[in-house]
Design a protein around this motif. Structure first.
Motif, short mmCIF file in Angstrom:
data_model
loop_
_atom_site.label_atom_id
_atom_site.label_comp_id
_atom_site.label_asym_id
_atom_site.label_seq_id
_atom_site.Cartn_x
_atom_site.Cartn_y
_atom_site.Cartn_z
N GLY A 165 20.84 41.85 35.10
CA GLY A 165 20.68 41.82 36.56
C GLY A 165 21.87 41.19 37.50
O GLY A 165 21.52 40.39 37.98
N HIS A 166 22.49 41.00 37.10
CA HIS A 166 23.91 40.50 37.07
C HIS A 166 25.23 40.98 36.96
O HIS A 166 25.47 41.70 36.04
CB HIS A 166 24.39 39.25 35.61
CG HIS A 166 23.20 37.97 35.98
ND1 HIS A 166 22.81 37.21 37.36
CD2 HIS A 166 22.57 37.73 35.44
CE1 HIS A 166 22.17 36.46 37.65
NE2 HIS A 166 21.48 36.40 35.98
N VAL A 167 26.90 40.96 37.97
CA VAL A 167 27.31 41.52 38.17
C VAL A 167 28.48 41.68 36.97
O VAL A 167 28.44 39.95 36.57
CB VAL A 167 28.19 41.23 39.89
CG1 VAL A 167 26.99 42.03 40.00
CG2 VAL A 167 28.06 40.22 39.56
N PHE A 168 29.01 42.21 36.49
CA PHE A 168 30.50 41.85 35.28
C PHE A 168 29.75 40.99 34.27
O PHE A 168 30.66 39.60 34.08
CB PHE A 168 31.11 41.39 36.23
CG PHE A 168 32.17 42.87 37.30
CD1 PHE A 168 32.95 43.20 37.10
CD2 PHE A 168 31.37 42.52 38.93
CE1 PHE A 168 33.51 44.29 37.60
CE2 PHE A 168 32.00 43.55 39.08
CZ PHE A 168 33.58 44.38 38.69
N LEU A 197 36.46 41.21 30.30
CA LEU A 197 38.00 41.59 31.14
C LEU A 197 38.49 41.01 32.16
O LEU A 197 39.60 40.23 32.30
CB LEU A 197 38.62 42.72 30.89
CG LEU A 197 39.34 43.38 30.47
CD1 LEU A 197 40.74 43.63 31.89
CD2 LEU A 197 40.60 43.33 29.95
N LEU A 198 37.91 40.79 33.08
CA LEU A 198 37.71 40.46 34.21
C LEU A 198 38.42 39.17 34.24
O LEU A 198 38.56 38.44 34.88
CB LEU A 198 36.69 40.93 34.91
CG LEU A 198 36.78 40.29 36.07
CD1 LEU A 198 38.14 40.44 37.47
CD2 LEU A 198 35.34 40.96 37.53
N ASP A 199 37.40 38.40 33.52
CA ASP A 199 37.17 36.85 33.42
C ASP A 199 38.45 36.09 32.50
O ASP A 199 39.78 35.99 33.27
CB ASP A 199 35.74 36.65 32.40
CG ASP A 199 35.13 36.35 32.72
OD1 ASP A 199 34.52 36.84 34.41
OD2 ASP A 199 33.85 36.35 32.22
N ARG A 200 39.07 37.39 32.05
CA ARG A 200 40.07 36.75 30.70
C ARG A 200 41.64 37.09 32.02
O ARG A 200 42.09 36.29 32.04
CB ARG A 200 40.66 37.63 29.82
CG ARG A 200 41.37 37.63 29.00
CD ARG A 200 42.45 38.72 28.00
NE ARG A 200 43.54 38.50 27.47
CZ ARG A 200 43.57 39.23 26.30
NH1 ARG A 200 42.76 40.17 25.65
NH2 ARG A 200 45.11 39.43 26.11
N ALA A 201 40.96 38.08 32.58
CA ALA A 201 41.85 38.66 34.15
C ALA A 201 42.91 37.44 35.23
O ALA A 201 43.50 37.04 35.10
CB ALA A 201 42.58 39.89 34.26
N LEU A 202 41.13 37.20 35.32
CA LEU A 202 40.94 36.40 36.46
C LEU A 202 41.77 34.93 35.82
O LEU A 202 42.42 34.32 36.95
CB LEU A 202 39.96 35.76 36.36
CG LEU A 202 39.10 37.00 37.48
CD1 LEU A 202 37.69 36.96 37.72
CD2 LEU A 202 39.53 36.83 38.48
N VAL A 241 42.66 49.07 39.62
CA VAL A 241 41.91 49.60 38.63
C VAL A 241 40.96 48.85 38.30
O VAL A 241 41.35 47.92 38.89
CB VAL A 241 42.86 49.67 37.55
CG1 VAL A 241 44.03 50.54 38.17
CG2 VAL A 241 43.19 48.73 36.78
N HIS A 242 40.11 49.48 37.93
CA HIS A 242 38.71 48.68 37.31
C HIS A 242 39.12 48.36 36.55
O HIS A 242 39.91 49.08 35.68
CB HIS A 242 37.45 49.40 37.52
CG HIS A 242 36.22 48.51 37.54
ND1 HIS A 242 35.46 48.98 36.40
CD2 HIS A 242 35.62 49.00 38.08
CE1 HIS A 242 34.84 48.25 36.50
NE2 HIS A 242 33.86 47.97 37.38
N PRO A 243 38.83 46.89 36.15
CA PRO A 243 38.76 46.84 34.80
C PRO A 243 38.38 47.27 33.57
O PRO A 243 39.20 46.93 32.18
CB PRO A 243 37.66 45.28 34.72
CG PRO A 243 37.37 45.21 36.08
CD PRO A 243 37.56 46.34 36.71
N SER A 244 37.33 48.50 33.86
CA SER A 244 37.03 48.92 32.71
C SER A 244 37.84 50.19 32.31
O SER A 244 38.33 50.27 31.22
CB SER A 244 35.49 50.08 32.95
OG SER A 244 36.03 50.69 34.16
N ALA A 245 39.19 50.40 32.96
CA ALA A 245 39.87 51.69 33.18
C ALA A 245 40.95 50.48 31.91
O ALA A 245 41.63 51.28 31.01
CB ALA A 245 40.92 51.67 33.96
N VAL A 246 40.97 49.11 31.95
CA VAL A 246 42.00 48.56 31.15
C VAL A 246 41.09 48.51 29.49
O VAL A 246 41.65 48.57 29.10
CB VAL A 246 42.43 47.21 31.36
CG1 VAL A 246 43.02 46.36 30.91
CG2 VAL A 246 42.80 47.16 33.30
N VAL A 247 39.26 48.26 29.60
CA VAL A 247 39.22 47.95 28.29
C VAL A 247 39.35 49.06 27.13
O VAL A 247 39.32 49.42 26.89
CB VAL A 247 37.69 47.34 28.04
CG1 VAL A 247 37.38 48.10 27.68
CG2 VAL A 247 37.84 46.68 29.49
#
Length: 204
Positions: free
Chosen positions: A64-67, A74-79, A174-180
């Motif tokens: 029930g939470h985003v990302f 991966l987004l957390d790391r990039a941020l 891109v979406h972070p899933s593409a990087v994953v």
């Protein structure tokens, strides 16, 4: 399948708390039938930066939470590498329910259809009205279609400043899933971080 659209479920009064409280009632498209829940955006309501992804994944639908799944990590790391504090930004998705197909017990992500993206857009539009971000970071093709139309190509214009229909400023990546999933993870992570740094520069 023809979708009714979310407009009649989106509250026009009240704030983000009311949006979150009523999101689960939406029947604007058929995705609610199989998903466990609608996943609302999270973050400070008056964030200067709003990040828009595509759709909840398996982890997001369950928790029930985003990302919060692999793309979220991966987004957390990039941020962090870009110097952005996740707690300072508003995170949401263009489509609020998880679309998937089953493979045995596994639920495999499936890209939302054009009709589902359009049907869910009123929720995203309301979030934009309430947050009033100085900059929107559009992550992936689904988010780009929702906010910039079907002709916009993320791969051609990533990292560039673009204007939204409401006059707001955005930048696409891109979406972070593409990087994953990337075959060249180090390179594509670096490019993703560069796009986020470009977003920070637009706020300065």
């Amino acid at each position: 399948m023809q979708t009714a659209g979310a407009e009649k479920w989106v509250p026009r009064d009240g704030g983000m708390r009311k949006v979150r409280a009523t999101l689960g009632d939406c029947r604007g498209c058929e995705l609610w039938e199989d998903a466990e829940r609608a996943v609302a955006g999270e973050g400070p309501v008056r964030s200067r930066m709003m990040l828009v992804g595509e759709t909840p994944g398996d982890h997001e639908d369950k928790e029930g939470h985003v990302f919060v799944g692999p793309a979220g990590r991966l987004l957390d790391r990039a941020l962090e590498e870009a110097g952005i504090d996740r707690s300072d930004v508003y995170l949401t998705n263009a489509v609020k329910h998880f679309r998937f197909e089953r493979d045995g017990k596994r639920r495999i992500h499936k890209t939302p259809s054009a009709g589902q993206i359009t049907a869910c857009h009123p929720w995203l539009a309301r979030e934009l009205e309430l947050v009033k971000p100085a900059l929107v970071v559009i992550m992936g093709a689904v988010a780009a279609r929702s906010l910039l139309g079907p002709s916009f190509k993320v791969t051609q214009h990533r990292g560039e400043k673009v204007e939204l229909a409401d006059g707001g400023t955005a930048i696409a990546t891109v979406h972070p899933s593409a990087v994953v999933r990337s075959q060249d993870f180090t390179r594509d992570l670096g490019l993703f971080v560069d796009d986020l740094r470009a977003a920070v520069a637009l706020l300065d």
